[in-house]
Every structure is written in C-alpha cells, then in structure tokens.
Design an enzyme around this catalytic site. Structure first.
Site, PDB file in Angstrom:
ATOM      1  N   ARG A 137       0.806  -1.227  -0.030  1.00  0.00           N
ATOM      2  CA  ARG A 137      -0.003  -0.099   0.028  1.00  0.00           C
ATOM      3  C   ARG A 137       0.946   1.282  -0.188  1.00  0.00           C
ATOM      4  O   ARG A 137       0.523   2.234  -0.644  1.00  0.00           O
ATOM      5  CB  ARG A 137      -0.956   0.070   1.215  1.00  0.00           C
ATOM      6  N   TYR A 174     -17.580  17.417 -13.021  1.00  0.00           N
ATOM      7  CA  TYR A 174     -17.775  16.165 -13.005  1.00  0.00           C
ATOM      8  C   TYR A 174     -18.936  15.734 -12.018  1.00  0.00           C
ATOM      9  O   TYR A 174     -18.720  16.052 -10.828  1.00  0.00           O
ATOM     10  CB  TYR A 174     -16.588  15.244 -13.185  1.00  0.00           C
ATOM     11  N   ASP A 232      -8.784  19.487 -12.686  1.00  0.00           N
ATOM     12  CA  ASP A 232      -8.917  18.162 -13.481  1.00  0.00           C
ATOM     13  C   ASP A 232      -8.699  18.182 -14.764  1.00  0.00           C
ATOM     14  O   ASP A 232      -9.090  18.708 -15.583  1.00  0.00           O
ATOM     15  CB  ASP A 232     -10.333  17.900 -12.954  1.00  0.00           C
ATOM     16  N   LYS A 256      -9.718   7.470 -18.587  1.00  0.00           N
ATOM     17  CA  LYS A 256     -10.149   8.070 -19.902  1.00  0.00           C
ATOM     18  C   LYS A 256      -9.116   7.938 -20.875  1.00  0.00           C
ATOM     19  O   LYS A 256      -8.514   7.004 -21.163  1.00  0.00           O
ATOM     20  CB  LYS A 256     -10.833   9.569 -19.502  1.00  0.00           C
TER      21      LYS A 256
HETATM   22  C1  LIG Z   1     -14.536   9.969 -15.186  1.00  0.00           C
HETATM   23  C2  LIG Z   1     -14.022  11.401 -14.590  1.00  0.00           C
HETATM   24  C3  LIG Z   1     -13.894  11.658 -13.109  1.00  0.00           C
HETATM   25  C4  LIG Z   1     -13.847  10.254 -12.262  1.00  0.00           C
HETATM   26  O1  LIG Z   1     -12.957   9.349 -12.646  1.00  0.00           O
HETATM   27  P1  LIG Z   1     -13.301   7.636 -12.364  1.00  0.00           P
HETATM   28  O2  LIG Z   1     -12.022   7.226 -12.574  1.00  0.00           O
HETATM   29  O3  LIG Z   1     -14.508   7.548 -13.118  1.00  0.00           O
HETATM   30  O4  LIG Z   1     -13.401   7.609 -10.776  1.00  0.00           O
HETATM   31  C5  LIG Z   1     -13.509  12.604 -12.871  1.00  0.00           C
HETATM   32  N1  LIG Z   1     -13.227  13.775 -13.697  1.00  0.00           N
HETATM   33  C6  LIG Z   1     -13.551  13.606 -14.837  1.00  0.00           C
HETATM   34  C7  LIG Z   1     -13.478  14.871 -15.527  1.00  0.00           C
HETATM   35  C8  LIG Z   1     -14.073  12.667 -15.529  1.00  0.00           C
HETATM   36  O5  LIG Z   1     -14.311  12.568 -16.778  1.00  0.00           O
END
Ligand SMILES: *Cc1c(COP(=O)(O)O)cnc(C)c1O
Length: 400
Positions: free
Chosen positions: A48, A100, A172, A197
């Site tokens: 961890r 998000y 983000d 993504k």
């Molecule tokens: C998908 C997404 C998240 C969350 O990520 P996960 O991997 O699904 O937990 C956060 N911010 C944006 C802009 C996203 O597209």
C-alpha cells in the site's frame, strides 16, 4: 537533450528494466518485501505504501505533467477524494459549476458532512470567482474544459488569484491530458486525472492519478494516499503505463476527427448548438488556444428536443452508447442520465445540461464513417425531417 512530449511518452526512466533490459515495466505482485535486518529497512516495505510497478506509473505521470511527484489511485474519484482530504473542517472550496458529476456528489454530499463548505461558481468569469471568495476559502477547484459543456477556464488567472488569498488551485486535467495542457506550468498546485479516460485509452481499466508541484504538498498527499489507502493495483498500473505510450498519437487522431465532426454538426439543421472549444464560435476559443495545445476530442451538441435525441440515439450505429470518454472507440453519452445523474434536475438545467444534450468522445474510427452514420441517424429525427432535405443530401454527397 530535452525531448518532445511525444518522445517522452516512450523514452523515460522506465524505458527498460535496469536489472534485465525488459522493455515493459514488470508487474510486481508482492504485497510485502523482505527487510535486510532489524535496523535497516529497504525502499519498499508494504504494497500500500509503495510498489515498484505503481511507482513506475507515478514517476511517469509526474514527469509528463512536469510535477514533483505523482500518485496512482484506484479510480479518478479516489484521486479526487483523497486530494480533498488535504482540507480541514471549516475550510471552503470554490468549484467549477459544471464539474464532473462524481466530484459534485463528493463535494455536496460528503464533504459537507465533515464541515468543508463549498460554492459552485462559473470559473470562466473571474469577477464571479473573486466575488465568491470567503475568508476561509482554501481551494479553487477547476475543470477545464468543463464537462459536458466544454467551458474554458483561465488556469493562470485562477491560480494567480488563488495565490493572493493563500489558497491552492487543483485542476482536473482528464479531458486534455498533459499531451495538450499542463496545468502545473500554468500555476496550478495539483493536477488530477481519471486515468480511466484518455491516459489509458482503451476502456479496460479504472484508475486515477494526481501530480503535485510543490514537494511539501506532495509529502502531504503521499501521507494521505497511504492513510486512506485507495491505491491502484499493479495490473491496472501496468495497463495505464501501456496505454500512455500511444497517448499522443491517439489524441492527435481523435482531435482531428473531432474538428471535422464539430464542423459538420455546427451546420446541421437537426442540431441546435455545438459545444467544442476548437470552433472559432466557441466563447473559450482564444483562451483555449493560448493555454492548451488543442481543444481535445470531446464535444457536446444539443438537438431540438428530447424526442429528437431519443430517435437519434436509437438509430446511430458506430459509437457505443455509454458513460465514460477518452477511448479508442467513440462514446456517445447522455449527460442528463449518465455523468450528471448525481446532480438534481434543477441544478442540471441551471447549468445548461438539458435533456436534449449529447456528449461525444471521438475515438479512432474514420471521421467520415462517423459523419455518415450520424447523417443516417439524423434522417429519423423530427426536426431534421422537416428541415432542409437538399442541404442534408449535400453533406451526405460530400462524404463519398
Ligand atoms: C470520469 C471522470 C472522473 C472520475 O473518474 P473515475 O475514474 O471514473 O473515478 C473525474 N473527472 C472527470 C472529468 C471525469 O471524466
């Protein structure tokens, strides 16, 4: 010699394994590590806290984002939620209003229970951001381009403002990745990612990443990563590392197609509005051009009614109809019922996320095939049927 981003994706510290020359990072499954003696512990002790495979990914993302230290988490939300743990009871967060859906839920339904307050603000309007600052504002949280309306926030301006009040700026960077935008170079303190993504890119792993600029902030986040424990597993870390190698070429190709599709949609009578920061008609076009290398490969478009949308979605064949984005296959999604389902309807509509809005993440299919598919699907929408038949035939003809 300083390499371009494209080259750095392949030729970095983890280009090959120092012990045997293997050109793929080995997957180290061990959860615990033998210690040489009672007084001296090795670099790794427990999985961890640190693991060589996860560490390879953490070092790679830190290098690509031009930060001090990277952190890999079990999901984008684990990365984001752990970063929020840097705050304390009594603190206040200013956050992009069309953030998000999961981040919206974390801030509005979880952090509030721990005494961390928030204000949603239109981050694209610096006057509104200034007006929303409170004495206890500790964090300006930015998503740019935002989801799903692709609104563009000036990262330099927001982080400069944050510094004047002693607050952090978190960005983000999921939609653009360091291939197109480097928030830390623009003044942000922490970059966050859903590596699910574009970074991994193949719809086969759920992962999150964070990169800190300042070593002191990095130490605090390292402590929280280990305390909270939402670390990324080694198989998944390896999948993200593999996906990263083709990040640049994937994004370039998808972005090229996104331009073509956005231009096609913008002129289509069945489409009411297109949101894509690569279009000169987008209000954030100039800013996007200044702070990023491109608009990315996600766009949204609004049809004339929910009925039209339902017919269109029923007929369109190539994109998968699903949540998520940033994959090799194009993904069409319905924000109102998918990414933003966690947001109450009134809040959603206030932000312009209507029931006739679709989001498209452009993949690696031929843009011409996608446009042709969209064209046949539009033939079934009511508005298109009553629209200009001649004009639509011209579009169709041009593709052949
Ligand atoms: C998908 C997404 C998240 C969350 O990520 P996960 O991997 O699904 O937990 C956060 N911010 C944006 C802009 C996203 O597209």
């Amino acid at each position: 010699m300083s390499h371009s981003f494209q080259t750095k994706l392949l030729h970095n510290r983890h280009k090959f394994d120092k012990s045997n020359g293997a050109v793929s990072v080995p997957i180290q499954h061990a959860s615990t590590f033998h210690q040489p003696d009672i007084d001296s512990f090795g670099k790794y002790d427990y999985g961890r806290s640190a693991n060589p495979t996860r560490e390879a990914l953490e070092e790679t993302i830190a290098h690509l984002e031009e930060g001090t230290r990277g952190f890999a988490f079990s999901s984008g939300m684990a990365a984001i939620s752990t970063a929020f743990l840097l705050l304390s009871q009594g603190d206040h967060v200013l956050i992009s209003e069309d953030v998000y859906g999961g981040t919206y839920r974390m801030v509005s339904e979880v952090l509030t229970r721990y005494g961390v307050a928030h204000t949603f603000v239109d981050m694209t309007d610096l006057g509104k951001v200034k007006a929303a600052i409170q004495a206890n504002t500790k964090l300006l949280y930015v998503e740019t381009p935002s989801n799903p309306l692709l609104k563009v926030t000036d990262i330099t301006a927001v982080s400069t403002l944050a510094k004047t009040i002693g607050a952090w700026t978190f960005v983000d960077n999921t939609f653009l990745t360091p291939s197109l935008q480097k928030p830390l170079e623009l003044g942000a303190d922490l970059v966050l990612h859903s590596a699910t993504k574009f970074l991994s890119g193949h719809s086969d792993v759920v992962a999150g990443l964070a990169v800190a600029k300042d070593p002191e902030l990095a130490d605090r986040l390292a402590f929280l990563q280990n305390s909270f424990g939402a670390v990324l597993g080694v198989q998944d870390a390896w999948l993200v590392l593999r996906g990263l190698k083709t990040l640049h070429v994937r994004l370039e190709q998808s972005q090229k197609s996104a331009y073509k599709i956005a231009s096609y949609l913008e002129k289509h009578p069945a489409v009411k509005k297109v949101y894509f920061p690569g279009l000169t008609t987008h209000p954030g076009f100039t800013l996007q051009h200044r702070q990023a290398q491109g608009p990315g490969a996600v766009l949204s478009f609004e049809l004339h009614s929910e009925e039209d949308l339902r017919k269109f979605v029923g007929k369109v064949e190539i994109p998968v109809f699903a949540v998520s984005l940033g994959a090799v296959e194009s993904i069409l999604s319905f924000p109102a019922k998918m990414s933003h389902a966690a947001m109450p309807e009134s809040e959603r509509l206030k932000r312009g996320i209507t029931n006739s809005l679709l989001r498209l993440s452009v993949g690696l299919e031929s843009a011409e095939d996608l446009i042709e598919d969209f064209e046949q699907a539009f033939q079934h929408t009511i508005t298109a049927a009553s629209g200009n038949q001649e004009q639509r035939r011209v579009y169709h003809g041009n593709l052949r």
